[in-house]
Design a protein around this motif. Structure first.
Motif, PDB file in Angstrom:
ATOM      1  N   THR A 235      -2.152  -2.333  -9.068  1.00 37.11           N
ATOM      2  CA  THR A 235      -3.014  -1.195  -9.363  1.00 37.11           C
ATOM      3  C   THR A 235      -3.022  -0.811 -10.840  1.00 37.11           C
ATOM      4  O   THR A 235      -3.979  -0.198 -11.307  1.00 37.11           O
ATOM      5  CB  THR A 235      -2.566   0.038  -8.555  1.00 37.11           C
ATOM      6  OG1 THR A 235      -1.194   0.325  -8.865  1.00 37.11           O
ATOM      7  CG2 THR A 235      -2.709  -0.203  -7.064  1.00 37.11           C
ATOM      8  N   HIS A 236      -1.952  -1.144 -11.569  1.00 40.37           N
ATOM      9  CA  HIS A 236      -1.802  -0.619 -12.933  1.00 40.37           C
ATOM     10  C   HIS A 236      -1.658  -1.714 -13.979  1.00 40.37           C
ATOM     11  O   HIS A 236      -1.039  -1.505 -15.018  1.00 40.37           O
ATOM     12  CB  HIS A 236      -0.604   0.335 -12.990  1.00 40.37           C
ATOM     13  CG  HIS A 236      -0.903   1.696 -12.437  1.00 40.37           C
ATOM     14  ND1 HIS A 236      -1.261   1.896 -11.128  1.00 40.37           N
ATOM     15  CD2 HIS A 236      -0.931   2.922 -13.025  1.00 40.37           C
ATOM     16  CE1 HIS A 236      -1.472   3.180 -10.923  1.00 40.37           C
ATOM     17  NE2 HIS A 236      -1.287   3.824 -12.059  1.00 40.37           N
TER      18      HIS A 236
ATOM     19  N   GLU B 204       0.792  -1.232   0.000  1.00 36.43           N
ATOM     20  CA  GLU B 204       0.000   0.000   0.000  1.00 36.43           C
ATOM     21  C   GLU B 204       0.824   1.283   0.000  1.00 36.43           C
ATOM     22  O   GLU B 204       0.313   2.329  -0.406  1.00 36.43           O
ATOM     23  CB  GLU B 204      -0.930   0.003   1.209  1.00 36.43           C
ATOM     24  CG  GLU B 204      -2.006  -1.072   1.138  1.00 36.43           C
ATOM     25  CD  GLU B 204      -3.008  -0.977   2.260  1.00 36.43           C
ATOM     26  OE1 GLU B 204      -4.145  -1.411   2.064  1.00 36.43           O
ATOM     27  OE2 GLU B 204      -2.659  -0.461   3.350  1.00 36.43           O
TER      28      GLU B 204
ATOM     29  N   GLY C 115       2.838   4.334  -1.011  1.00 39.60           N
ATOM     30  CA  GLY C 115       3.008   5.033  -2.276  1.00 39.60           C
ATOM     31  C   GLY C 115       1.874   4.869  -3.255  1.00 39.60           C
ATOM     32  O   GLY C 115       1.958   5.354  -4.392  1.00 39.60           O
ATOM     33  N   VAL C 116       0.809   4.207  -2.848  1.00 38.30           N
ATOM     34  CA  VAL C 116      -0.342   3.962  -3.731  1.00 38.30           C
ATOM     35  C   VAL C 116      -1.383   5.050  -3.512  1.00 38.30           C
ATOM     36  O   VAL C 116      -1.760   5.354  -2.373  1.00 38.30           O
ATOM     37  CB  VAL C 116      -0.951   2.570  -3.450  1.00 38.30           C
ATOM     38  CG1 VAL C 116      -2.221   2.359  -4.247  1.00 38.30           C
ATOM     39  CG2 VAL C 116       0.068   1.481  -3.775  1.00 38.30           C
ATOM     40  N   THR C 117      -1.858   5.648  -4.585  1.00 39.52           N
ATOM     41  CA  THR C 117      -2.826   6.739  -4.450  1.00 39.52           C
ATOM     42  C   THR C 117      -4.237   6.235  -4.143  1.00 39.52           C
ATOM     43  O   THR C 117      -5.016   6.946  -3.514  1.00 39.52           O
ATOM     44  CB  THR C 117      -2.855   7.585  -5.738  1.00 39.52           C
ATOM     45  OG1 THR C 117      -3.127   6.732  -6.853  1.00 39.52           O
ATOM     46  CG2 THR C 117      -1.529   8.289  -5.950  1.00 39.52           C
ATOM     47  N   ASP C 118      -4.567   5.019  -4.568  1.00 35.46           N
ATOM     48  CA  ASP C 118      -5.901   4.475  -4.327  1.00 35.46           C
ATOM     49  C   ASP C 118      -5.784   3.036  -3.819  1.00 35.46           C
ATOM     50  O   ASP C 118      -5.841   2.085  -4.607  1.00 35.46           O
ATOM     51  CB  ASP C 118      -6.739   4.519  -5.604  1.00 35.46           C
ATOM     52  CG  ASP C 118      -8.184   4.097  -5.370  1.00 35.46           C
ATOM     53  OD1 ASP C 118      -8.535   3.786  -4.208  1.00 35.46           O
ATOM     54  OD2 ASP C 118      -8.970   4.069  -6.338  1.00 35.46           O
ATOM     55  N   PRO C 119      -5.604   2.840  -2.505  1.00 35.73           N
ATOM     56  CA  PRO C 119      -5.433   1.492  -1.958  1.00 35.73           C
ATOM     57  C   PRO C 119      -6.612   0.561  -2.220  1.00 35.73           C
ATOM     58  O   PRO C 119      -6.453  -0.667  -2.138  1.00 35.73           O
ATOM     59  CB  PRO C 119      -5.260   1.742  -0.453  1.00 35.73           C
ATOM     60  CG  PRO C 119      -4.781   3.150  -0.355  1.00 35.73           C
ATOM     61  CD  PRO C 119      -5.464   3.876  -1.474  1.00 35.73           C
TER      62      PRO C 119
ATOM     63  N   GLY D 114       6.007   5.802  -6.646  1.00 33.91           N
ATOM     64  CA  GLY D 114       5.830   5.996  -5.217  1.00 33.91           C
ATOM     65  C   GLY D 114       6.466   4.926  -4.360  1.00 33.91           C
ATOM     66  O   GLY D 114       6.257   4.905  -3.138  1.00 33.91           O
TER      67      GLY D 114
ATOM     68  N   ASP E 191       2.010   6.247 -11.363  1.00 33.78           N
ATOM     69  CA  ASP E 191       1.634   6.857 -10.088  1.00 33.78           C
ATOM     70  C   ASP E 191       1.110   5.776  -9.148  1.00 33.78           C
ATOM     71  O   ASP E 191      -0.083   5.673  -8.872  1.00 33.78           O
ATOM     72  CB  ASP E 191       0.576   7.942 -10.320  1.00 33.78           C
ATOM     73  CG  ASP E 191       0.269   8.721  -9.049  1.00 33.78           C
ATOM     74  OD1 ASP E 191       1.065   8.639  -8.089  1.00 33.78           O
ATOM     75  OD2 ASP E 191      -0.772   9.413  -9.016  1.00 33.78           O
ATOM     76  N   THR E 192       2.036   4.956  -8.663  1.00 35.98           N
ATOM     77  CA  THR E 192       1.685   3.861  -7.759  1.00 35.98           C
ATOM     78  C   THR E 192       2.919   3.476  -6.956  1.00 35.98           C
ATOM     79  O   THR E 192       3.949   4.147  -7.020  1.00 35.98           O
ATOM     80  CB  THR E 192       1.101   2.671  -8.545  1.00 35.98           C
ATOM     81  OG1 THR E 192       0.555   1.716  -7.622  1.00 35.98           O
ATOM     82  CG2 THR E 192       2.157   1.999  -9.406  1.00 35.98           C
ATOM     83  N   GLY E 193       2.818   2.363  -6.209  1.00 34.49           N
ATOM     84  CA  GLY E 193       3.897   1.958  -5.332  1.00 34.49           C
ATOM     85  C   GLY E 193       4.706   0.788  -5.855  1.00 34.49           C
ATOM     86  O   GLY E 193       4.849   0.592  -7.066  1.00 34.49           O
TER      87      GLY E 193
END
Length: 290
Positions: free
Chosen positions: A272-273, A174, A176-180, A239, A264-266
């Motif tokens: 996420t991506h 989680e 560095g993640v903008t939307d967990p 992130g 834009d993630t961890g």
């Protein structure tokens, strides 16, 4: 029209006394490009399940669990080091008859994969690098503190704080993640299940103690990149609190023609991506595999 979802088999193969578990997609065509997926800490081949579902009908995706991870079983007295993990991975590649493949390196997969590349440069058709660091530029202060310490002493596990606990494993997913909410909890829960098995934390302490050998090898691996100039796709969670974005940019010093995408993630960017990363990999395989 129904979606094309890969057929995936789940197998074991014996390599030097180690019972290596792996996942392999069965593509729709013979001679499909091969992508060897090398996972990170504290995960296993399961971290690639969704990527295999999405791309496995077009390409042959193969993901093993290293010794000390996932469903791979080792004999008593196994010595954990990155050289040993790379040796088992090389034996795995030989057992499957993989003469040529694109290699996906993530986290621990980078030091395992670059050792493999040194031993079998003729096999490497290209690189997909996802938060797989081989430059000091990419080491955060937290990463330096954790990766340069010696954990071969009583109480070493306590020195890692909560890194080997469920909260620590969840944090790796989680941070560095903008939307967990995009991250399924299954990943960190399954990772922790395997991490809590007998002997697994001792294996991780041995590998963390050995990590300094990876940092000492960075210059050599960078020279390998300059010498062999493999095609490379770099996709990086910007992130990531451990392996930071400067480590992604640093690859361009040695591979100026590499394709770089900062996301834009961890750390676990696929969580996420995947919709962004999977098409990039497909396009890269189509252009690279000749």
């Amino acid at each position: 029209m129904p979606a094309s979802v890969a057929r995936t088999v789940h197998r074991h193969v014996e390599v030097d006394g180690v019972d290596v578990f792996y996942r392999e997609s069965l593509p729709d065509r013979a001679g499909a490009p091969v992508l060897l997926l090398l996972h990170g800490f504290p995960s296993g081949s399961h971290q690639f399940r969704r990527l295999i579902d999405v791309l496995g009908s077009r390409y042959r995706l193969i993901a093993p669990d290293y010794p000390g991870f996932g469903r791979t079983e080792v004999p008593g007295g196994f010595t954990y080091s990155f050289d040993r993990l790379a040796g088992i991975t090389e034996g795995f590649v030989r057992r499957l008859g993989l003469d040529r493949f694109v290699m996906y390196v993530f986290d621990f997969g980078a030091p395992v994969g670059f050792r493999l590349a040194e031993r079998r440069p003729e096999s490497i058709a290209g690189l997909v690098v996802q938060n797989g660091n081989v430059y000091e530029d990419g080491l955060s202060d937290a990463a330096r503190d954790a990766l340069l310490a010696d954990y071969r002493h009583p109480g070493a596990e306590a020195a890692l704080g909560d890194l080997l606990t469920l909260s620590g494993t969840r944090h790796q997913y989680e941070a560095g993640v903008t939307d967990p909410e995009l991250i399924a909890p299954d990943g960190w829960i399954l990772d922790q299940h395997f991490l809590d098995r007998p002997g697994r934390k001792a294996a991780q302490l041995a590998l963390f103690s050995d990590y300094r050998t990876n940092i000492e090898s960075y210059d050599r691996w960078q020279a390998w990149l300059r010498r062999h100039t493999p095609p490379a796709l770099i996709v990086w969670g910007a992130g990531d609190p451990f392996f930071t974005a400067p480590g992604a940019h640093a690859y361009l010093r040695d591979l100026p023609r590499a394709e770089l995408h900062l996301l834009d993630t961890g750390h676990f960017a696929l969580e996420t991506h995947l919709p962004e990363i999977a098409p990039l990999i497909a396009d890269f395989l189509d252009r690279t595999w000749k």
